[in-house]
Write an enzyme that holds these catalytic residues in place. Sequence first.
Site, mmCIF file in Angstrom:
data_model
loop_
_atom_site.group_PDB
_atom_site.id
_atom_site.type_symbol
_atom_site.label_atom_id
_atom_site.label_comp_id
_atom_site.label_asym_id
_atom_site.label_seq_id
_atom_site.Cartn_x
_atom_site.Cartn_y
_atom_site.Cartn_z
ATOM 1 N N GLY A 153 45.823 41.631 36.800
ATOM 2 C CA GLY A 153 46.524 40.777 35.942
ATOM 3 C C GLY A 153 46.790 39.423 36.763
ATOM 4 O O GLY A 153 46.328 39.357 38.022
ATOM 5 N N CYS A 190 43.728 45.682 42.102
ATOM 6 C CA CYS A 190 44.300 44.454 42.337
ATOM 7 C C CYS A 190 45.804 44.546 41.949
ATOM 8 O O CYS A 190 46.588 45.213 42.686
ATOM 9 C CB CYS A 190 43.432 43.587 41.565
ATOM 10 S SG CYS A 190 43.668 41.695 42.256
ATOM 11 N N TYR A 191 46.045 43.838 40.981
ATOM 12 C CA TYR A 191 47.517 43.887 40.640
ATOM 13 C C TYR A 191 47.912 45.292 40.331
ATOM 14 O O TYR A 191 49.329 45.513 40.770
ATOM 15 C CB TYR A 191 47.680 43.220 39.230
ATOM 16 C CG TYR A 191 49.043 42.951 38.633
ATOM 17 C CD1 TYR A 191 50.013 41.847 39.052
ATOM 18 C CD2 TYR A 191 49.786 44.025 37.985
ATOM 19 C CE1 TYR A 191 51.465 41.797 38.830
ATOM 20 C CE2 TYR A 191 51.220 43.795 37.471
ATOM 21 C CZ TYR A 191 51.814 42.783 37.981
ATOM 22 O OH TYR A 191 53.179 42.728 37.420
ATOM 23 N N HIS A 213 37.759 44.515 42.915
ATOM 24 C CA HIS A 213 37.295 44.770 41.666
ATOM 25 C C HIS A 213 36.180 45.493 41.609
ATOM 26 O O HIS A 213 35.130 44.900 41.602
ATOM 27 C CB HIS A 213 37.185 43.718 40.789
ATOM 28 C CG HIS A 213 38.478 42.842 40.422
ATOM 29 N ND1 HIS A 213 39.259 43.178 39.346
ATOM 30 C CD2 HIS A 213 39.204 41.803 41.099
ATOM 31 C CE1 HIS A 213 40.431 42.334 39.265
ATOM 32 N NE2 HIS A 213 40.383 41.551 40.387
ATOM 33 N N GLU A 226 34.880 47.131 39.407
ATOM 34 C CA GLU A 226 34.352 47.197 37.974
ATOM 35 C C GLU A 226 33.247 45.934 37.787
ATOM 36 O O GLU A 226 32.289 46.047 36.758
ATOM 37 C CB GLU A 226 35.170 47.165 36.725
ATOM 38 C CG GLU A 226 35.809 45.746 36.791
ATOM 39 C CD GLU A 226 37.105 45.733 37.508
ATOM 40 O OE1 GLU A 226 38.110 44.870 37.421
ATOM 41 O OE2 GLU A 226 37.139 46.287 38.608
ATOM 42 N N ASP A 283 24.089 46.658 14.355
ATOM 43 C CA ASP A 283 25.298 47.294 14.159
ATOM 44 C C ASP A 283 25.476 47.955 12.557
ATOM 45 O O ASP A 283 25.623 49.101 12.650
ATOM 46 C CB ASP A 283 26.736 46.200 14.096
ATOM 47 C CG ASP A 283 26.407 45.729 15.617
ATOM 48 O OD1 ASP A 283 26.077 46.159 16.584
ATOM 49 O OD2 ASP A 283 27.099 44.386 15.775
ATOM 50 N N LYS A 312 28.340 47.140 22.658
ATOM 51 C CA LYS A 312 26.985 46.969 21.919
ATOM 52 C C LYS A 312 25.892 47.627 22.578
ATOM 53 O O LYS A 312 25.242 48.384 21.801
ATOM 54 C CB LYS A 312 26.693 45.382 22.151
ATOM 55 C CG LYS A 312 25.342 45.097 21.648
ATOM 56 C CD LYS A 312 25.337 44.998 20.054
ATOM 57 C CE LYS A 312 25.928 43.873 19.611
ATOM 58 N NZ LYS A 312 25.644 43.858 17.948
#
Length: 515
Positions: free
Chosen positions: A51, A78-79, A165, A167, A223, A371
């Site tokens: 954050g 992190c945060y 991070h 991710e 979609d 997606k």
Amino acid sequence: MLIILDFGSQYSELIARRIRETEVYSEVLSYRTTAEQLRQLNPKGIILSGGPNSVYADYAPQCDPAIWDMGVPILGVCYGMQLMVQQLGGKVEQANRGEYGKASLHIDDPIDLLTNVEEGVTMWMSHGDSVTAIPPGFEILAHTDNTPNAAIAHHGRKLYGVQFHPEVVHSKGGQALIRNFVYHICKCQPTWTTEAFVEEAIREVRAKVGDKRVLLALSGGVDSSTLAFLLHKAIGDQLTCMFIDQGFMRKEEPERLVKLFHEQFHIGVEYINARDRFIDRVAGITDPEEKRKCIGHEFIRVFEEESQRLGPFDYLAQGTLYPDVIESADTNIDPKTGERVAVKIKSHHNVGGLPKDLQFKLVEPLRKLFKDEVRKVGRSVGLPEEIVRRHPFPGPGLAIRILGEVTAEKLNILRDADYIVREEIRIRGLYHDFWQAFAVLLPVRSVGVMGDQRTYAYPIVLRLVSSEDGMTADWSRASYDLLEAISNRIVNEVEGVNRVVYDITSKPPGTIEWE
């Protein structure tokens, strides 16, 4: 499932996506979600996102302290790590030297969270604060040259924190760490598979719809086409697909779509020619948000009118995806008050354009999917590869690739230019090298020279991007030969265009679409 508590990070949804790559379901919830609410969801683990705030600042967002005693593994990123440290008795201060970008991670404890994470692996840092004292019972798992407490753990309580991070793609050992947390620490099983989703979605649709009829807004994209196949499997002839030709489709696409579904898929499609109606509706509108909402409203109005002829219908099916929902109601945290405030990027016609007097109930079985997950579902239900791998195309179509007012003349110009872009990349076998490749028409004119004559015509912008899920994107380093071929053909073959430029803006700060 695993729950991600969002503290305003731009990467919160990316964490969810990385977890799903391990075939474990995940959802993003507000940091205000209480421990009691979390218990009702019965997650196998919790992740606290990063954050923009400092945990020691006034009004910094806080999680319910009771989550530390829930008895489920928790990973702070992190945060999230700094909040864990502060609430459990450690100390967080502004760092003497911030750390941003790539950093080598040195492993102090190579078990548990960091199993199979290589010594010296690159991780992505982005912090100006640091943990200066870890809470009682915690141990240091890893450090970097600038951050002595880059990863920490309380093994007994299964509480973990990382300053980096894991991710993001820049963190080379990030997915290995995530897999350790998901499988070894949270003891999750890889049951979030495409086949499991399809089975569950079919059950849910049947339970919700019963014997009622469903109207699907078919656009021909991956979609809505995936949704058409999924719903057809679930409810058969209770489904009616309606394709509304609003005049904003690409060249030759409406005719091909209807023929494909009728002749190859044997799924009936009601074709509605509403081109004049939509063009009249957006006449004079230049604001992109108003344009999107007008098109969205008109879609629903047409559905309502046509349903009276073809119906009655109780449900409207839409191919709304997770990024659509996120971008239409994006949130951030006010650093002064700690309050979450809406930061609307753009309204998607599936989400932001729905009128309050909507006469249908909604069926949106894809709204929790990214997606790439939709493409997997499409393949699973038998969708042809040419549609599965089709480039994303916005619901409002070419209307939002024409900046400013939309006219029939501009639509014809853009259709011809866009056709050349797609044809050239197909000829070279490059179609699947791009996430999206398209043309944009600007509402300005510039001077040019053709055949010794002065011209005053429109410029075309080329937008070629690479991405994994549309949440972030980078401009493609296309070859000069390709760009030259596209430019030469557009200028020579499309009347009303005398200049072609290339957009080299990533997302963020730009969006993929121009409006």
